[in-house]
Design an enzyme around this catalytic site. Structure first.
Site, PDB file in Angstrom:
ATOM      1  N   THR A 139      -5.063   2.791 -13.136  1.00 37.13           N
ATOM      2  CA  THR A 139      -4.483   3.108 -11.830  1.00 37.13           C
ATOM      3  C   THR A 139      -5.465   3.878 -10.951  1.00 37.13           C
ATOM      4  OG1 THR A 139      -2.806   4.511 -10.791  1.00 37.13           O
ATOM      5  CG2 THR A 139      -3.453   5.109 -13.007  1.00 37.13           C
ATOM      6  N   ASP A 140      -5.274   3.776  -9.639  1.00 40.47           N
ATOM      7  CA  ASP A 140      -6.104   4.566  -8.715  1.00 40.47           C
ATOM      8  C   ASP A 140      -5.804   6.058  -8.822  1.00 40.47           C
ATOM      9  OD1 ASP A 140      -3.586   4.578  -7.491  1.00 40.47           O
ATOM     10  OD2 ASP A 140      -4.280   3.726  -5.592  1.00 40.47           O
ATOM     11  N   GLU A 141      -4.666   6.405  -9.437  1.00 44.06           N
ATOM     12  CA  GLU A 141      -4.302   7.831  -9.519  1.00 44.06           C
ATOM     13  C   GLU A 141      -5.282   8.650 -10.324  1.00 44.06           C
ATOM     14  OE1 GLU A 141      -0.413   9.130 -10.391  1.00 44.06           O
ATOM     15  OE2 GLU A 141       0.511   7.418  -9.405  1.00 44.06           O
ATOM     16  N   TYR A 166       0.757  12.360 -16.074  1.00 47.39           N
ATOM     17  CA  TYR A 166       0.605  10.898 -16.147  1.00 47.39           C
ATOM     18  C   TYR A 166      -0.829  10.480 -15.843  1.00 47.39           C
ATOM     19  CZ  TYR A 166       0.303   6.211 -14.298  1.00 47.39           C
ATOM     20  OH  TYR A 166      -0.131   4.942 -14.031  1.00 47.39           O
ATOM     21  N   LYS A 170      -3.900   8.642 -18.137  1.00 47.83           N
ATOM     22  CA  LYS A 170      -4.555   7.367 -17.794  1.00 47.83           C
ATOM     23  C   LYS A 170      -6.066   7.583 -17.660  1.00 47.83           C
ATOM     24  CE  LYS A 170      -3.116   3.787 -17.205  1.00 47.83           C
ATOM     25  NZ  LYS A 170      -2.905   2.697 -18.194  1.00 47.83           N
TER      26      LYS A 170
HETATM   27  O1  TDX Z   1      12.683   8.255  -4.428  1.00 46.31           O
HETATM   28  C1  TDX Z   1      11.493   8.393  -4.158  1.00 46.31           C
HETATM   29  N1  TDX Z   1      11.124   8.856  -2.939  1.00 46.31           N
HETATM   30  C2  TDX Z   1       9.837   9.026  -2.556  1.00 46.31           C
HETATM   31  O2  TDX Z   1       9.571   9.461  -1.415  1.00 46.31           O
HETATM   32  C3  TDX Z   1      10.442   8.031  -5.103  1.00 46.31           C
HETATM   33  C4  TDX Z   1      10.782   7.512  -6.463  1.00 46.31           C
HETATM   34  C5  TDX Z   1       9.131   8.190  -4.689  1.00 46.31           C
HETATM   35  N2  TDX Z   1       8.828   8.680  -3.468  1.00 46.31           N
HETATM   36  C6  TDX Z   1       7.414   8.783  -3.040  1.00 46.31           C
HETATM   37  C7  TDX Z   1       6.457   9.422  -4.007  1.00 46.31           C
HETATM   38  C8  TDX Z   1       5.162   8.696  -3.705  1.00 46.31           C
HETATM   39  O3  TDX Z   1       4.531   9.273  -2.578  1.00 46.31           O
HETATM   40  O4  TDX Z   1       6.953   7.429  -2.902  1.00 46.31           O
HETATM   41  C9  TDX Z   1       5.603   7.288  -3.312  1.00 46.31           C
HETATM   42  C10 TDX Z   1       5.522   6.283  -4.450  1.00 46.31           C
HETATM   43  O5  TDX Z   1       6.177   6.862  -5.568  1.00 46.31           O
HETATM   44  P1  TDX Z   1       6.228   6.132  -7.020  1.00 46.31           P
HETATM   45  O6  TDX Z   1       6.847   4.793  -6.861  1.00 46.31           O
HETATM   46  O7  TDX Z   1       6.840   7.094  -7.971  1.00 46.31           O
HETATM   47  O8  TDX Z   1       4.709   5.871  -7.304  1.00 46.31           O
HETATM   48  P2  TDX Z   1       3.413   6.854  -7.411  1.00 46.31           P
HETATM   49  O9  TDX Z   1       3.773   8.211  -7.815  1.00 46.31           O
HETATM   50  O10 TDX Z   1       2.610   6.655  -6.160  1.00 46.31           O
HETATM   51  O11 TDX Z   1       2.683   6.152  -8.652  1.00 46.31           O
HETATM   52  C11 TDX Z   1       2.623   4.731  -8.679  1.00 46.31           C
HETATM   53  O12 TDX Z   1       1.365   4.224  -8.376  1.00 46.31           O
HETATM   54  C12 TDX Z   1       0.341   4.427  -9.286  1.00 46.31           C
HETATM   55  C13 TDX Z   1       3.059   4.215 -10.043  1.00 46.31           C
HETATM   56  O13 TDX Z   1       4.321   4.731 -10.375  1.00 46.31           O
HETATM   57  C14 TDX Z   1       2.048   4.580 -11.069  1.00 46.31           C
HETATM   58  O14 TDX Z   1       2.425   4.077 -12.316  1.00 46.31           O
HETATM   59  C15 TDX Z   1       0.738   3.984 -10.679  1.00 46.31           C
HETATM   60  O15 TDX Z   1      -0.229   4.363 -11.580  1.00 46.31           O
END
Ligand code: TDX
Length: 350
Positions: A139-141, A166, A170
């Site tokens: 992942t880019d994270e 997390y 990774k």
């Molecule tokens: O309900 C929510 N509201 C919200 O604002 C959720 C679940 C997330 N968010 C925000 C948090 C992040 O800024 O949205 C963005 C995306 O959230 P996630 O879907 O949880 O992804 P993120 O944390 O960016 O991580 C994802 O991308 C990289 C994947 O879950 C990882 O597995 C991947 O490595």
């Protein structure tokens, strides 16, 4: 000790082991490979945690009425005896298996260490022993985050700088793969992709959570200001890039995968509300995620220079429309998981 051989890999008919193949990106990989590489033999190993769903593989599993073209083995990548036997019987391993949800890693980090670090180590030892080819999905994270106005994007030369349990696991897994390449000469490649969206993504993740909320008549939940930026890519574009790296990438190399899809969370929620016929302000701001990364952005020039891969979903909106349609048409697939997931969010206050 074998030396790492740099050069293009040409793969003929081959036996592919897909770890985490009942999860979101892995199951889409299996279905995509089935369609575009019909001569491959595909086996899935998946520990079938909450994040996996065997119905994602229904078209290829005989027990679910599918064509029986794929075998599903239930088990963990941290199970050395199981992994050893499976790796021995395949030519290539594509390693998707991982705990992947940041919010869960903040709540309970150990499963992330076990799956992502111990699991990758276990697989690497089997790859080394049997001399097989590995492609490791990441992942880019692992690169941390960027300022909103930073002109830079992540490249293969960006130092790892993870923020959450997390992303730290990774990054640890990626570094193990690189060390096994350098120290033991295993035939491996690594890819780090930006945020995926598309069908069969667990409803705990941002986009499916909001789509299924709206379908259930509940307002979308935006963490904090909603100004955090993610670089969105359709899961099929990601998986096509993985196939391109398998067939055209150079052994030992890392490739960043991204489709120039930077959008902030408010933009995505407003797009979904418009697609689904709701007012633009029909959402709630909720408590922010601790340590919430501000922005991810991928420069995928190396991948585009060295392979013929190009994203097919240039337009995030078109990809989101198709994704909304999929969730609307597949309630059975997500309804039970939605209840569980919202119970967890209620406990976390998000
Ligand atoms: O309900 C929510 N509201 C919200 O604002 C959720 C679940 C997330 N968010 C925000 C948090 C992040 O800024 O949205 C963005 C995306 O959230 P996630 O879907 O949880 O992804 P993120 O944390 O960016 O991580 C994802 O991308 C990289 C994947 O879950 C990882 O597995 C991947 O490595």
């Amino acid at each position: 000790m074998a030396a790492t051989v740099a050069g293009f890999v040409i793969l003929g008919p081959m036996r592919v082991l897909v770890t985490g193949g009942a999860g979101f990106i892995g199951s889409n990989f299996v279905l995509r490979a089935r369609e575009t590489r019909p001569d491959w033999t595909l086996t899935v190993i998946d520990s079938m945690t909450y994040a996996a769903n065997r119905h994602s593989l229904a078209p290829v599993l005989s027990e679910l009425g599918g064509d029986g073209s794929v075998r599903l083995v239930e088990g963990s990548v941290a199970d050395a005896a199981l992994v050893d036997g499976l790796v021995a019987d395949h030519d290539v391993v594509v390693h998707f298996a991982a705990e992947s949800h940041n919010d869960n890693s903040l709540d309970s980090p150990w499963p992330f260490v076990e799956s992502n670090v111990v699991g990758t180590f276990t697989l690497l030892e089997a790859i080394r022993k049997h001399g097989k080819r590995l492609h490791h999905i990441s992942t880019d994270e692992v690169y941390g985050d960027l300022e909103l106005d930073d002109p830079e994007r992540f490249t293969e030369r960006t130092p790892v700088n993870p923020s959450s349990p997390y992303s730290a696991t990774k990054a640890g897994a990626d570094l193990l793969v690189r060390a096994w390449i350098r120290s033991f000469g295993i035939d491996a490649t690594v890819s780090n992709c930006s945020n995926n969206y598309g069908p069969r993504q667990h409803v705990e993740k941002f986009i499916p959570r909001q789509i299924t909320n709206i379908l259930d008549g509940v307002k979308p939940k935006v963490y904090g200001s909603g100004l955090n930026v993610r670089d969105w890519i359709h899961v099929d574009d990601h998986n096509d890039a993985v196939i391109a790296i398998l067939e055209q990438g150079r052994l030992g190399e890392t490739y960043l995968i991204g489709a120039d899809g930077e959008r902030n969370n408010l933009d995505i929620v407003r797009m979904l509300l418009e697609i689904m016929g709701k007012p633009a302000d029909w959402f709630d701001h909720v408590d922010d995620r601790p340590g919430h990364d501000l922005r991810y952005a991928i420069d995928s020039s190396k991948l585009r220079a060295e392979t013929d891969w190009r994203p097919r979903y240039g337009d995030v909106r078109a990809g989101l429309e198709a994704t909304v349609e999929w969730y609307a048409a597949n309630r059975d697939w997500w309804e039970a998981a939605k209840v569980e997931s919202e119970r967890t969010y209620a406990r976390l206050g998000r």
